[in-house]
Structure formats: C-alpha cells, structure tokens
Design a protein around this motif. Structure first.
Motif, PDB file in Angstrom:
ATOM      1  N   SER A 105      53.408  40.955  31.610  1.00  0.00           N
ATOM      2  CA  SER A 105      53.359  39.273  32.050  1.00  0.00           C
ATOM      3  C   SER A 105      52.111  38.810  32.007  1.00  0.00           C
ATOM      4  CB  SER A 105      54.222  39.030  33.215  1.00  0.00           C
ATOM      5  OG  SER A 105      53.563  39.510  34.597  1.00  0.00           O
ATOM      6  N   LYS A 106      51.983  37.678  31.752  1.00  0.00           N
ATOM      7  CA  LYS A 106      50.582  36.906  32.083  1.00  0.00           C
ATOM      8  C   LYS A 106      49.806  36.979  33.145  1.00  0.00           C
ATOM      9  CE  LYS A 106      48.670  32.275  31.440  1.00  0.00           C
ATOM     10  NZ  LYS A 106      48.889  30.871  31.128  1.00  0.00           N
ATOM     11  N   ALA A 107      50.839  36.888  34.374  1.00  0.00           N
ATOM     12  CA  ALA A 107      50.235  37.025  35.697  1.00  0.00           C
ATOM     13  C   ALA A 107      49.602  38.489  35.796  1.00  0.00           C
ATOM     14  CB  ALA A 107      51.212  36.698  36.815  1.00  0.00           C
ATOM     15  N   SER A 108      50.489  39.508  35.395  1.00  0.00           N
ATOM     16  CA  SER A 108      49.944  40.944  35.319  1.00  0.00           C
ATOM     17  C   SER A 108      48.777  41.205  34.701  1.00  0.00           C
ATOM     18  CB  SER A 108      51.129  41.778  35.081  1.00  0.00           C
ATOM     19  OG  SER A 108      50.623  43.313  35.160  1.00  0.00           O
ATOM     20  N   LEU A 109      48.493  40.568  33.476  1.00  0.00           N
ATOM     21  CA  LEU A 109      47.220  40.567  32.706  1.00  0.00           C
ATOM     22  C   LEU A 109      46.015  40.136  33.434  1.00  0.00           C
ATOM     23  CD1 LEU A 109      48.727  39.461  29.098  1.00  0.00           C
ATOM     24  CD2 LEU A 109      48.002  42.033  29.890  1.00  0.00           C
ATOM     25  N   ILE A 110      46.293  38.931  34.058  1.00  0.00           N
ATOM     26  CA  ILE A 110      45.197  38.137  34.903  1.00  0.00           C
ATOM     27  C   ILE A 110      44.835  39.026  36.030  1.00  0.00           C
ATOM     28  CG2 ILE A 110      44.556  36.318  36.160  1.00  0.00           C
ATOM     29  CD1 ILE A 110      46.448  34.447  34.384  1.00  0.00           C
ATOM     30  N   SER A 111      45.918  39.606  36.750  1.00  0.00           N
ATOM     31  CA  SER A 111      45.421  40.390  37.984  1.00  0.00           C
ATOM     32  C   SER A 111      44.642  41.790  37.516  1.00  0.00           C
ATOM     33  CB  SER A 111      46.838  40.721  38.713  1.00  0.00           C
ATOM     34  OG  SER A 111      47.656  41.495  37.906  1.00  0.00           O
ATOM     35  N   THR A 112      45.107  42.311  36.249  1.00  0.00           N
ATOM     36  CA  THR A 112      44.450  43.676  35.833  1.00  0.00           C
ATOM     37  C   THR A 112      42.988  43.233  35.434  1.00  0.00           C
ATOM     38  OG1 THR A 112      46.521  44.255  34.696  1.00  0.00           O
ATOM     39  CG2 THR A 112      44.647  45.331  34.169  1.00  0.00           C
ATOM     40  N   LEU A 113      42.724  42.106  34.748  1.00  0.00           N
ATOM     41  CA  LEU A 113      41.117  41.677  34.518  1.00  0.00           C
ATOM     42  C   LEU A 113      40.500  41.487  35.876  1.00  0.00           C
ATOM     43  CD1 LEU A 113      41.717  39.011  31.439  1.00  0.00           C
ATOM     44  CD2 LEU A 113      40.384  41.292  31.650  1.00  0.00           C
ATOM     45  N   GLU A 114      41.233  40.768  36.631  1.00  0.00           N
ATOM     46  CA  GLU A 114      40.419  40.384  37.989  1.00  0.00           C
ATOM     47  C   GLU A 114      40.055  41.720  38.565  1.00  0.00           C
ATOM     48  OE1 GLU A 114      40.641  37.790  41.978  1.00  0.00           O
ATOM     49  OE2 GLU A 114      42.572  38.349  40.802  1.00  0.00           O
ATOM     50  N   ALA A 115      40.954  42.600  38.561  1.00  0.00           N
ATOM     51  CA  ALA A 115      40.760  43.944  39.499  1.00  0.00           C
ATOM     52  C   ALA A 115      39.349  44.949  38.414  1.00  0.00           C
ATOM     53  CB  ALA A 115      41.845  44.970  39.341  1.00  0.00           C
ATOM     54  N   PHE A 116      39.497  44.683  37.110  1.00  0.00           N
ATOM     55  CA  PHE A 116      38.316  44.929  36.544  1.00  0.00           C
ATOM     56  C   PHE A 116      36.904  44.582  36.895  1.00  0.00           C
ATOM     57  CE2 PHE A 116      36.091  44.966  32.468  1.00  0.00           C
ATOM     58  CZ  PHE A 116      35.657  46.233  32.347  1.00  0.00           C
ATOM     59  N   PHE A 117      37.163  43.244  36.857  1.00  0.00           N
ATOM     60  CA  PHE A 117      35.781  42.515  37.131  1.00  0.00           C
ATOM     61  C   PHE A 117      35.301  42.806  38.286  1.00  0.00           C
ATOM     62  CE2 PHE A 117      37.442  39.094  33.939  1.00  0.00           C
ATOM     63  CZ  PHE A 117      36.862  39.496  32.880  1.00  0.00           C
ATOM     64  N   MET A 118      36.273  43.087  39.459  1.00  0.00           N
ATOM     65  CA  MET A 118      35.704  43.337  40.803  1.00  0.00           C
ATOM     66  C   MET A 118      35.361  44.492  40.941  1.00  0.00           C
ATOM     67  SD  MET A 118      36.315  41.040  43.225  1.00  0.00           S
ATOM     68  CE  MET A 118      37.252  39.648  43.383  1.00  0.00           C
ATOM     69  N   THR A 119      35.781  45.494  40.103  1.00  0.00           N
ATOM     70  CA  THR A 119      35.157  47.032  40.105  1.00  0.00           C
ATOM     71  C   THR A 119      33.721  46.930  39.562  1.00  0.00           C
ATOM     72  OG1 THR A 119      37.447  47.911  39.729  1.00  0.00           O
ATOM     73  CG2 THR A 119      35.666  49.206  39.145  1.00  0.00           C
ATOM     74  N   LEU A 120      33.527  46.094  38.578  1.00  0.00           N
ATOM     75  CA  LEU A 120      32.165  46.120  37.754  1.00  0.00           C
ATOM     76  C   LEU A 120      31.331  45.318  38.873  1.00  0.00           C
ATOM     77  CD1 LEU A 120      32.896  44.782  34.281  1.00  0.00           C
ATOM     78  CD2 LEU A 120      32.104  46.957  34.948  1.00  0.00           C
ATOM     79  N   ALA A 121      31.650  44.274  39.559  1.00  0.00           N
ATOM     80  CA  ALA A 121      30.810  43.738  40.626  1.00  0.00           C
ATOM     81  C   ALA A 121      30.201  44.878  41.432  1.00  0.00           C
ATOM     82  CB  ALA A 121      31.679  42.652  41.168  1.00  0.00           C
ATOM     83  N   ILE A 122      31.456  45.462  42.232  1.00  0.00           N
ATOM     84  CA  ILE A 122      31.101  46.482  43.216  1.00  0.00           C
ATOM     85  C   ILE A 122      29.920  47.554  42.746  1.00  0.00           C
ATOM     86  CG2 ILE A 122      31.922  48.388  44.415  1.00  0.00           C
ATOM     87  CD1 ILE A 122      34.743  46.957  44.460  1.00  0.00           C
ATOM     88  N   LYS A 123      29.992  47.696  41.357  1.00  0.00           N
ATOM     89  CA  LYS A 123      28.850  48.754  40.755  1.00  0.00           C
ATOM     90  C   LYS A 123      27.525  47.837  40.243  1.00  0.00           C
ATOM     91  CE  LYS A 123      32.244  51.564  38.744  1.00  0.00           C
ATOM     92  NZ  LYS A 123      32.923  52.265  37.529  1.00  0.00           N
ATOM     93  N   ASN A 124      27.517  46.589  40.847  1.00  0.00           N
ATOM     94  CA  ASN A 124      26.624  45.704  40.830  1.00  0.00           C
ATOM     95  C   ASN A 124      26.161  45.585  39.262  1.00  0.00           C
ATOM     96  OD1 ASN A 124      25.417  45.374  43.164  1.00  0.00           O
ATOM     97  ND2 ASN A 124      24.524  47.362  43.093  1.00  0.00           N
ATOM     98  N   LYS A 125      27.616  45.282  38.487  1.00  0.00           N
ATOM     99  CA  LYS A 125      27.500  44.690  37.191  1.00  0.00           C
ATOM    100  C   LYS A 125      28.330  43.709  36.960  1.00  0.00           C
ATOM    101  CE  LYS A 125      27.717  47.985  33.746  1.00  0.00           C
ATOM    102  NZ  LYS A 125      28.339  49.233  33.031  1.00  0.00           N
ATOM    103  N   ARG A 126      28.213  42.809  35.935  1.00  0.00           N
ATOM    104  CA  ARG A 126      28.943  41.762  35.662  1.00  0.00           C
ATOM    105  C   ARG A 126      29.491  41.902  34.254  1.00  0.00           C
ATOM    106  NH1 ARG A 126      25.784  37.686  32.865  1.00  0.00           N
ATOM    107  NH2 ARG A 126      23.598  38.306  33.040  1.00  0.00           N
ATOM    108  N   ALA A 127      30.464  41.112  33.758  1.00  0.00           N
ATOM    109  CA  ALA A 127      31.078  41.276  32.358  1.00  0.00           C
ATOM    110  C   ALA A 127      30.540  40.076  31.531  1.00  0.00           C
ATOM    111  CB  ALA A 127      32.648  41.151  32.414  1.00  0.00           C
ATOM    112  N   LEU A 128      30.408  40.249  30.225  1.00  0.00           N
ATOM    113  CA  LEU A 128      30.178  39.207  29.394  1.00  0.00           C
ATOM    114  C   LEU A 128      30.996  39.104  28.016  1.00  0.00           C
ATOM    115  CD1 LEU A 128      28.259  36.989  28.329  1.00  0.00           C
ATOM    116  CD2 LEU A 128      26.879  38.944  27.630  1.00  0.00           C
ATOM    117  N   LEU A 129      31.695  38.236  27.797  1.00  0.00           N
ATOM    118  CA  LEU A 129      32.700  38.359  26.792  1.00  0.00           C
ATOM    119  C   LEU A 129      32.089  37.393  25.540  1.00  0.00           C
ATOM    120  CD1 LEU A 129      35.682  38.902  25.678  1.00  0.00           C
ATOM    121  CD2 LEU A 129      36.293  36.608  26.784  1.00  0.00           C
TER     122      LEU A 129
END
Length: 705
Positions: A105-129
C-alpha cells in the motif's frame, strides 16, 4: 569506425551524457557552482531546466560524481510517467531498498522509505534523489515528493531532491497547488544554448579529450556555420559533428569547410526533420562586457509564493551620514562585524579623490547584529550610506528568499556598477548571485583564502564567490597561486594584501581603550585570548564550569584574558565561578566593541572561542592559532595547523602555531583595491577582458556539511 582513422581514443561526439566530456561554458559553470551551493544546504529541492539537448543530465551527473559517497546516497529516476504511488515504488527501486512491486500500500511504501532514510541518517549519510524528465510527473507525484521532504532526524532533513526537466517544468512549479514546494526550492537554474565563441571551444574541447592532433582540421568559417545550423544546442552540435567526421572519413577528407557543413546539415534535416537541426541566423558573439545576462540563465534563490512576499519598503533600515556623489556606484555586501569593518575601510578609500565612487553598504541582516557600529568611528570613517535588509525571522530558506527579494529592490534603486561581497553567509552569496544574473559584476576581496575544512559552509561559499567574480583581490601571493591552480586566469587576480589587516592597523592606532585594558592586566605579546560566550546558540550555560576548569588547566604559565558579554558574566556570577577564575589567574573584561578587540587579538598568541565568533576570520588573517571549544567532545580531526578543536577535558593547547609575518604591502590593501576598482570601472575594454569565461571544467570542492 572513423575513430581509428583519425587517431581518436574514443568517439568525441557521442550523444549519451558523459561527465568526462563536461564543458564549462559560462552558463554551465555558473549553474554547477550554484547547484553545489544548493547541495551544501542539505535540504529542500534543486530545479534544473533547459531545452532538449542543452546538457542538463551531463551537468547533474558531473555534480553527482563530485559528491562524497560516504556522506550522500544518490539515486536517479529516469522514467517519470508516474503517479504518486508509482513514484514511491520507483524510489525504493532506485535506492535499492528490497520491496515487492505492486504488493504494498502507499502507506507501507512511505514507511519503508522513511525507515531507509533513518538508517542512512544513523550512519551519518543522507539521501539525494534525482528525478529526470520531471515535467512528466503528475501533480500528485510532485506533491508526494514535497511530503517526503518533511522527514527529519534531529532537525536534519533526510531527503533532498533534484527536479530536472524541460522548460515546462517551471510552469508546473508556478501553479498555486505547488506553492509550498516553491518555498523549499534552494537553487534553480536554466541552461540556455552556447554562443558562437563557446560553440567553437566546445567542439575543440571534445576533440582534445580524445587525442585530436588537428586531423581533420576545421576552417575558421566552419564554426559560425555549425553554430548557425545547431542553434548552439550541445546535443545538436554532437549530432552534426559526429556526422561531419563520419563523412570526412568516408570521403577521405582531412579538412572540414563551410560547404561541407552546409551539405551535411541539409542531409540531416532531410533525415530527421527541422526540429533536430534548425538553421538559425548567424549572429557574432557579443563582447563580454556588453553582453547582458539572460534572464532565465540562473535563479539561485527559492521561489516564494504570493503569501511569502515580504513588505520590502518597511523592512529596510537606512542610515545616511553624508551625501557622496560619483559617476559610479559600488555596492558592498556585509553580514558580520568583520565584513562591515572591511566595507567601511573600502568605502573610505573609494569615496576619496577626483574619480570618487558612491558606495552603498548593504547589511544582509539587521543593524543590531553588527553591534554598536558608531563605536567603530574611533578606528575608521563610517560608510556614508548603509542599508540593512532587516531579515531575522523564519527558516534558512525563508530568510534567504526574503533577503534576495529585498536586495532586488536596492538593485533597482541604485543600479550599481559592481557588487563587492565581503562576507560568506548563505544570504549574502544568494544576493551576489542575483546581481550576477542581472549582469552586474562581482569583485571579490580576500579571494583565494578559503576557511579551514572545519567550516564547510563558508568554505564552499568562498569557493563559489571566487569562481563567479570578475576580479579577485588576493591578500597574499600564496592565495593568488591557489586561485591560479583552481583554474582562475592570472589576469583576473590582483595581489593587494588583506583589508582586514588594514583594519587591525587602524584599530591599533586608535585603540586607547584596548591599550589601557592590556596595561591594567599586565598583558604583553604572548597571552591567550578567550571570547567564548553563552547564549545565541553558542555555549550552553551548563558547560561554563567545565570550560573554566579546562581553561585553568591549559593556561600553564601564560596570561589569559577572557572578554565576556553581559550574559556570560551574569552566568559566571550565578554559578559562583568568579572565585575559580581569580584563583586560576584568568582575567575577565567586558569589551563588546568589535574594533576595540582587534589590537588585543593582534598581541595574543592564541584565540579560544567558538566557530560563530566574529574574531575567527581576523585571527586567521593574523596567523593566530584558533582553538574552537568542543562542547560535545565529538569534533572531527583537523589537519590545518592554524586551528584545532579544544575539548572540555583538554589538558594542554596542543602544538604551537609557527608565527607568521602578517603585514600588508606599503600603502594598505583598501587603497590598492580602490585604485584598481576605479580604473576597472572606467575601462569597458578592461571589464570585458576580466569577465569570468568559465571555459575550463570546474573543479568542485568535495566538502559537505
């Protein structure tokens, strides 16, 4: 086929975007510098538009190759016939996030993306699209991107987006529905065609990249004909030149002339139609001094909606001291006490003599942030006219947008002949970019002296200003060499000395209060100056006791003077730290006037402070050792011998900084700048020769916030 025949190492005019063939035309070089500035902001949207084949993708890929992959995770979407849900699925695929296409679902896709971005931030990285052909996105998909930009961790944005597309993308973004997204656009640029001179250099650049030795040769008349046939669009040039080389190979020609180009261009039009190769009228390249910047070349500011428009006339704070007339008007931009002090010195030099210039000092913030400037008058004549933009509320993007909008009214009012940036804040750089976009040249003082790596924001802004300015006044020969090594032509560089050192010399002559204070405390020429302070987002009051104990440890046998503001003094008194300071031999003094601090700093051996202190820039110019208080104990390693981080558990000051002779050439830097600037403004031919050409491929900095 023809590559081996002509001795090329690769096809010189391939149609696929390739950053190794990037050509730094004036438009592309400026856009690249602006986009690097936008990426440094680490949030919001960057918009790149241009006609088909203008080089948008090559530009973006060149920028992405300069990113530090340990800090930024970049992904690109090329297929954009997508709705909001399709965009979310495409983002997961582009970033390599495991998911089941079509099953979420759309809500599931958004939560998956947010979790991925959070994982990057914990590694001191950020996402660029990067979204290519973004004009094909639906309105819902663009709005979804805006919603994703709300993801944050500790006030740090987790996603930044590039929207790359054709000119109609701008029309989409101007719709009322996307007003909130417009407010988050950090930088925006439009790529136009190459002019006649750039077309020739573009062709020769690509040929030289593959080892061209002059075979086949091009007659001089060939380049205007190619520009005429292609309209200066890079992809059209590639298409025509590729066919010219193939034809020369098949016909065993070693010279390409005008008749050959006309014939091949006609064949291409017959094959692929008028829209691919259009015969435009031949127009000679204009002299650079007379060429007016195209209004859609670069817009390096957010795009505010109607609700964001400030009350411009009410926000401006004007201070008029004298009515100075002059044939030329120079606008100095300032953002700190140090930059204001430099502007006052420069204004004093420019407003004297027969060829006096009218100087308008523009404060990018409020007059209060510069301190009580009237107290500077003991050291320097204050500017005859200064205008403060008065921006102080809202987020960073909003403040920058407001500053640029208000600055635009000043450009309309004063119509300056040149702007002189004297600070390095984001607001100031954006204002300079607007002036350049309107064809007003920038003249850079203290060029080539980049701040240390621990100051990534000012360092990148300094590099951007160095690249975009027509004349660069370097403080030392070392700085001029650094500019030359970065690709700046030597004829644009003038070694004049440091205007800041002029200010220090002037303050020493008039510094009766500073001299009396140093005499009172028995200070010689080898003491430690401390200017750390609490409040205004600097040192936390809770850290004061640790700071005092650390200062008492590292002082050793040296004298130490702590210049404090009222808030800091009250906090020390409230915590009962006055006795500790007295026993530790640390003298306290209240001295808020910037100009009075300069003679004290000049005689000190070390400056202990924080990164936001007004004296840091002066300390670097004087060659002093700068020690920045590391309140969190998490500061990065520093390789620059001129500075170091000083944690609160430090026991010594670290290696000493070798003394450096910080003196200007005879006569002073400000008068030297004024003499050259007045002569340059009076010489249109000289202006033409000193405008930035942007021909060499820009070597971008890799520093990131």
């Amino acid at each position: 086929m023809f590559e081996t025949h002509f001795g090329f190492s690769a096809p010189p005019f391939q149609l696929n975007p390739d950053p190794t063939f990037y050509f730094g035309s004036k438009g592309h070089s400026n856009a690249l510098a602006y986009l690097q500035y936008g990426v440094h902001q680490a949030e919001g949207f960057i918009v790149v538009t241009g006609d088909i084949g203008a080089g948008k993708t090559t530009l973006v890929r060149t920028l992405l190759e300069g990113l530090d992959s340990t800090q930024v995770k970049a992904a690109q979407i090329a297929s954009t016939q997508l709705d909001a849900t399709g965009l979310l699925q495409a983002m997961l695929t582009a970033f390599g996030v495991p998911h089941q296409p079509g099953a979420q679902s759309k809500a599931s896709l958004i939560s998956t993306l947010e979790a991925f971005f959070m994982t990057l931030a914990i590694k001191n990285k950020r996402a660029l699209l990067v979204v290519d052909e973004a004009q094909n996105l639906s309105m819902d998909a663009i709005e979804e991107l805006r919603m994703l930009s709300n993801f944050q961790l500790r006030k740090q944005a987790l996603l930044q987006s590039f929207l790359v597309g054709q000119p109609e993308l701008r029309g989409m973004l101007e719709s009322q529905r996307l007003e909130q997204l417009r407010q988050r656009v950090i930088a925006s640029c439009h790529l136009g065609p190459l002019d006649l001179d750039e077309t020739r250099r573009y062709i020769e650049h690509r040929l030289n990249r593959v080892g061209w030795k002059g075979n086949p040769s091009f007659e001089d008349a060939a380049f205007p004909r190619i520009h005429q046939a292609t309209g200066g669009i890079p992809r059209r040039i590639n298409l025509l030149c590729n066919r010219l080389l193939l034809s020369a190979f098949l016909e065993n020609l070693n010279r390409i002339d005008e008749d050959h180009i006309v014939r091949i261009a006609r064949e291409l039009r017959d094959e692929v139609g008028e829209t691919t190769v259009a015969m435009a009228p031949v127009r000679p390249a204009e002299p650079r001094a007379q060429r007016v910047a195209e209004p859609r070349t670069v817009v390096p500011v957010p795009m505010p909606g109607p609700a964001e428009q400030p009350e411009r006339s009410l926000a401006l704070h004007r201070i008029a001291r004298l009515d100075v007339q002059g044939e030329r008007t120079v606008m100095c931009l300032v953002d700190s006490p140090a930059s204001y002090f430099k502007a006052a010195l420069l204004a004093s030099a420019l407003e004297q003599g027969e060829s006096a210039c009218r100087v308008v000092v523009v404060g990018c913030r409020t007059a209060q942030q510069l301190g009580p400037v009237e107290n500077y008058a003991e050291a320097v004549d204050l500017p005859s006219l200064e205008v403060h933009l008065g921006v102080q509320s809202g987020g960073a993007a909003r403040r920058t947008a407001d500053s640029v909008l208000r600055f635009e009214t000043l450009l309309d009012e004063f119509d300056p002949d040149a702007v002189v940036p004297l600070g390095l804040s984001d607001d100031l750089v954006s204002c300079v970019m607007l002036a350049i976009r309107r064809g007003i040249p920038s003249l850079r003082v203290d060029a080539g002296s980049l701040p240390p790596e621990s100051f990534p924001g000012p360092r990148i802004n300094a590099d951007v200003l160095d690249r975009l300015s027509s004349v660069l006044y370097a403080p030392t020969r070392v700085a001029s060499l650094a500019l030359a090594q970065s690709g700046v032509p030597a004829h644009r560089i003038q070694v004049v000395g440091s205007v800041l050192l002029d200010g220090v010399a002037a303050a020493q002559t008039a510094g009766t209060l500073a001299n009396a204070l140093m005499a009172h405390h028995g200070l010689g020429s080898d003491f430690i100056l401390v200017t750390s302070r609490v409040g205004e987002g600097r040192l936390a009051a809770a850290s004061l006791s640790k700071l005092v104990l650390m200062l008492s440890r590292v002082r050793g046998e040296r004298s130490m003077l702590w210049l404090v503001c009222g808030e800091t003094q009250s906090a020390l008194r409230a915590q009962g730290l006055g006795t500790v300071l007295s026993r530790s031999g640390i003298a306290l003094a209240s001295l808020p006037v910037f100009s009075a601090k300069l003679p004290i700093l000049e005689r000190a051996s070390h400056l202990v402070t924080d990164a936001q202190d007004d004296l840091v820039e002066v300390a670097f110019a004087l060659g002093k050792k700068v020690l920045l208080v590391d309140e969190e104990g998490q500061a990065p390693m520093v390789t620059d011998p001129a500075m170091a981080w000083l944690p609160l558990n430090a026991t010594d000051l670290g290696p000493a900084q070798p003394p450096r002779d910080a003196r200007n050439p005879d006569g002073g830097a400000a008068p030297a700048v004024a003499r050259h600037l007045r002569g340059w403004l009076a010489d249109p031919a000289g202006q033409a020769s000193l405008r930035p050409e942007g021909a060499p491929a820009a070597r971008l900095l890799s520093e990131r916030a």
